[in-house]
Design a protein around this motif. Structure first.
Motif, mmCIF file in Angstrom:
data_model
loop_
_atom_site.group_PDB
_atom_site.id
_atom_site.type_symbol
_atom_site.label_atom_id
_atom_site.label_comp_id
_atom_site.label_asym_id
_atom_site.label_seq_id
_atom_site.Cartn_x
_atom_site.Cartn_y
_atom_site.Cartn_z
ATOM 1 N N THR A 160 43.584 48.352 17.488
ATOM 2 C CA THR A 160 42.906 48.630 16.221
ATOM 3 C C THR A 160 43.342 49.999 15.756
ATOM 4 O OG1 THR A 160 41.002 49.544 17.363
ATOM 5 C CG2 THR A 160 40.883 47.219 16.734
ATOM 6 N N ALA A 161 43.724 50.071 14.534
ATOM 7 C CA ALA A 161 44.137 51.355 13.976
ATOM 8 C C ALA A 161 42.884 52.148 13.611
ATOM 9 C CB ALA A 161 44.998 51.138 12.736
ATOM 10 N N ALA A 162 42.766 53.319 14.184
ATOM 11 C CA ALA A 162 41.619 54.174 13.860
ATOM 12 C C ALA A 162 41.778 54.702 12.442
ATOM 13 C CB ALA A 162 41.534 55.330 14.842
ATOM 14 N N GLN A 163 40.696 54.652 11.720
ATOM 15 C CA GLN A 163 40.733 55.162 10.352
ATOM 16 C C GLN A 163 40.771 56.683 10.409
ATOM 17 O OE1 GLN A 163 37.481 53.868 7.941
ATOM 18 N NE2 GLN A 163 38.518 54.396 6.065
ATOM 19 N N PRO A 164 41.698 57.295 9.674
ATOM 20 C CA PRO A 164 41.763 58.757 9.708
ATOM 21 C C PRO A 164 40.500 59.389 9.144
ATOM 22 C CG PRO A 164 43.236 57.866 8.014
ATOM 23 C CD PRO A 164 42.661 56.703 8.753
ATOM 24 N N ALA A 165 40.218 60.581 9.624
ATOM 25 C CA ALA A 165 39.048 61.317 9.125
ATOM 26 C C ALA A 165 39.311 61.752 7.684
ATOM 27 C CB ALA A 165 38.778 62.537 9.997
ATOM 28 N N ALA A 166 38.258 61.826 6.925
ATOM 29 C CA ALA A 166 38.383 62.269 5.539
ATOM 30 C C ALA A 166 38.836 63.723 5.518
ATOM 31 C CB ALA A 166 37.062 62.116 4.815
ATOM 32 N N GLU A 167 39.858 63.981 4.737
ATOM 33 C CA GLU A 167 40.366 65.338 4.591
ATOM 34 C C GLU A 167 39.919 65.940 3.270
ATOM 35 O OE1 GLU A 167 44.595 65.089 5.175
ATOM 36 O OE2 GLU A 167 44.297 63.665 6.791
ATOM 37 N N GLY A 168 39.367 65.095 2.432
ATOM 38 C CA GLY A 168 38.920 65.553 1.132
ATOM 39 C C GLY A 168 38.078 64.502 0.459
ATOM 40 N N PHE A 169 37.879 64.671 -0.816
ATOM 41 C CA PHE A 169 37.061 63.746 -1.585
ATOM 42 C C PHE A 169 37.374 63.897 -3.056
ATOM 43 C CE2 PHE A 169 34.770 67.714 -1.454
ATOM 44 C CZ PHE A 169 34.365 67.888 -2.773
ATOM 45 N N THR A 170 37.025 62.864 -3.793
ATOM 46 C CA THR A 170 36.989 62.931 -5.244
ATOM 47 C C THR A 170 35.554 62.626 -5.631
ATOM 48 O OG1 THR A 170 39.270 62.179 -5.423
ATOM 49 C CG2 THR A 170 37.901 62.000 -7.404
ATOM 50 N N LEU A 210 26.987 71.927 -7.628
ATOM 51 C CA LEU A 210 27.955 70.885 -7.276
ATOM 52 C C LEU A 210 29.383 71.414 -7.332
ATOM 53 C CD1 LEU A 210 26.552 67.746 -9.123
ATOM 54 C CD2 LEU A 210 26.726 68.083 -6.649
ATOM 55 N N ARG A 211 29.622 72.337 -8.237
ATOM 56 C CA ARG A 211 30.970 72.904 -8.362
ATOM 57 C C ARG A 211 31.401 73.673 -7.108
ATOM 58 N NH1 ARG A 211 29.524 74.469 -14.263
ATOM 59 N NH2 ARG A 211 30.463 72.741 -15.397
ATOM 60 N N ALA A 212 30.445 74.024 -6.263
ATOM 61 C CA ALA A 212 30.774 74.730 -5.024
ATOM 62 C C ALA A 212 31.487 73.828 -4.027
ATOM 63 C CB ALA A 212 29.497 75.290 -4.384
ATOM 64 N N ALA A 213 31.255 72.524 -4.096
ATOM 65 C CA ALA A 213 31.818 71.592 -3.112
ATOM 66 C C ALA A 213 33.347 71.641 -3.060
ATOM 67 C CB ALA A 213 31.319 70.181 -3.367
ATOM 68 N N PRO A 214 34.060 71.478 -4.184
ATOM 69 C CA PRO A 214 35.517 71.507 -4.084
ATOM 70 C C PRO A 214 36.067 72.890 -3.721
ATOM 71 C CG PRO A 214 34.839 71.101 -6.351
ATOM 72 C CD PRO A 214 33.613 71.108 -5.514
ATOM 73 N N ARG A 215 35.290 73.919 -3.938
ATOM 74 C CA ARG A 215 35.737 75.259 -3.532
ATOM 75 C C ARG A 215 35.725 75.406 -2.019
ATOM 76 N NH1 ARG A 215 31.601 77.671 -7.533
ATOM 77 N NH2 ARG A 215 32.582 77.188 -9.513
ATOM 78 N N GLN A 216 34.868 74.606 -1.345
ATOM 79 C CA GLN A 216 34.725 74.683 0.106
ATOM 80 C C GLN A 216 35.676 73.745 0.846
ATOM 81 O OE1 GLN A 216 30.617 74.100 1.248
ATOM 82 N NE2 GLN A 216 29.883 75.282 -0.478
ATOM 83 N N VAL A 217 36.271 72.774 0.144
ATOM 84 C CA VAL A 217 37.127 71.777 0.773
ATOM 85 C C VAL A 217 38.491 71.823 0.100
ATOM 86 C CG1 VAL A 217 37.404 69.316 1.261
ATOM 87 C CG2 VAL A 217 35.121 70.324 1.268
ATOM 88 N N HIS A 218 39.521 72.022 0.902
ATOM 89 C CA HIS A 218 40.884 72.170 0.375
ATOM 90 C C HIS A 218 41.284 71.005 -0.538
ATOM 91 C CE1 HIS A 218 45.129 73.064 0.105
ATOM 92 N NE2 HIS A 218 45.406 71.889 0.627
ATOM 93 N N CYS A 219 40.948 69.794 -0.150
ATOM 94 C CA CYS A 219 41.333 68.612 -0.931
ATOM 95 C C CYS A 219 40.150 68.009 -1.672
ATOM 96 C CB CYS A 219 41.970 67.571 -0.020
ATOM 97 S SG CYS A 219 43.539 68.131 0.639
ATOM 98 N N GLY A 220 39.199 68.841 -2.057
ATOM 99 C CA GLY A 220 38.055 68.360 -2.822
ATOM 100 C C GLY A 220 38.341 68.432 -4.310
ATOM 101 N N LEU A 221 37.886 67.431 -5.041
ATOM 102 C CA LEU A 221 38.108 67.375 -6.479
ATOM 103 C C LEU A 221 36.827 66.918 -7.156
ATOM 104 C CD1 LEU A 221 40.145 67.458 -8.881
ATOM 105 C CD2 LEU A 221 40.602 65.060 -8.389
ATOM 106 N N LEU A 222 36.378 67.659 -8.142
ATOM 107 C CA LEU A 222 35.193 67.316 -8.923
ATOM 108 C C LEU A 222 35.646 66.950 -10.329
ATOM 109 C CD1 LEU A 222 32.046 67.266 -8.992
ATOM 110 C CD2 LEU A 222 32.169 69.605 -9.826
ATOM 111 N N VAL A 223 35.247 65.768 -10.781
ATOM 112 C CA VAL A 223 35.651 65.264 -12.082
ATOM 113 C C VAL A 223 34.407 64.993 -12.921
ATOM 114 C CG1 VAL A 223 36.837 63.365 -13.265
ATOM 115 C CG2 VAL A 223 37.663 64.152 -11.043
ATOM 116 N N ALA A 224 34.373 65.500 -14.146
ATOM 117 C CA ALA A 224 33.302 65.167 -15.083
ATOM 118 C C ALA A 224 33.726 63.891 -15.795
ATOM 119 C CB ALA A 224 33.097 66.299 -16.074
#
Length: 137
Positions: free
Chosen positions: A8-18, A39-53
């Motif tokens: 079984t292929a292990a699912q990689p850990a989340a490295e970011g989010f949208t 809420l705008r603080a979240a992508p500042r704390q995660v390298h691959c975080g993205l916040l979209v309005a």
């Protein structure tokens, strides 16, 4: 007949989010601006975080604009998709809200920064309210 090992292929850990935040003028977007700022603080704390309005997220959660819904209108609704660094989705999108207090938004931002990468479940009180049942006739 020989048995082959089951791999079984292990699912990689989340490295970011949208994260998509509803900014519909007549509804969620009218929520407290301090919540949106938290809420705008979240992508500042995660390298691959993205916040979209975005506009209404009614496709992903039961929008309070829909007739007959008894979900409170005030507050921001957010849909979050965990992903890899190249934005490949990992698992289902998660719906949160309504977020009515900056403390709630800070808790969500902290979970995105720490808990998501560690595979922890999201804070249950922040998950989106489910649709109201239709009135009995």
């Amino acid at each position: 007949m020989t048995r082959r090992p089951h791999h079984t292929a292990a699912q990689p850990a989340a490295e970011g989010f949208t994260a998509a935040v509803c900014r519909a003028e007549e509804g969620c977007g009218a929520g407290d601006g301090r919540v949106l700022e938290a809420l705008r603080a979240a992508p500042r704390q995660v390298h691959c975080g993205l916040l979209v309005a975005t506009g209404c997220l009614g496709r992903h959660l039961h929008c309070p604009h829909h007739e007959g819904n008894q979900v409170p209108r005030a507050g921001h609704r957010v849909v979050i998709q965990p992903c890899t660094t190249d934005r490949t989705p990992l698992g289902p999108a998660l719906a949160f809200g309504p977020l009515t207090d900056p403390v709630q938004a800070e808790a969500l931002a902290n979970w995105l920064a720490e808990g998501l990468r560690q595979g922890r479940r999201p804070p249950r009180p922040l998950l989106a309210v489910r649709p109201s049942r239709p009135p009995e006739q």
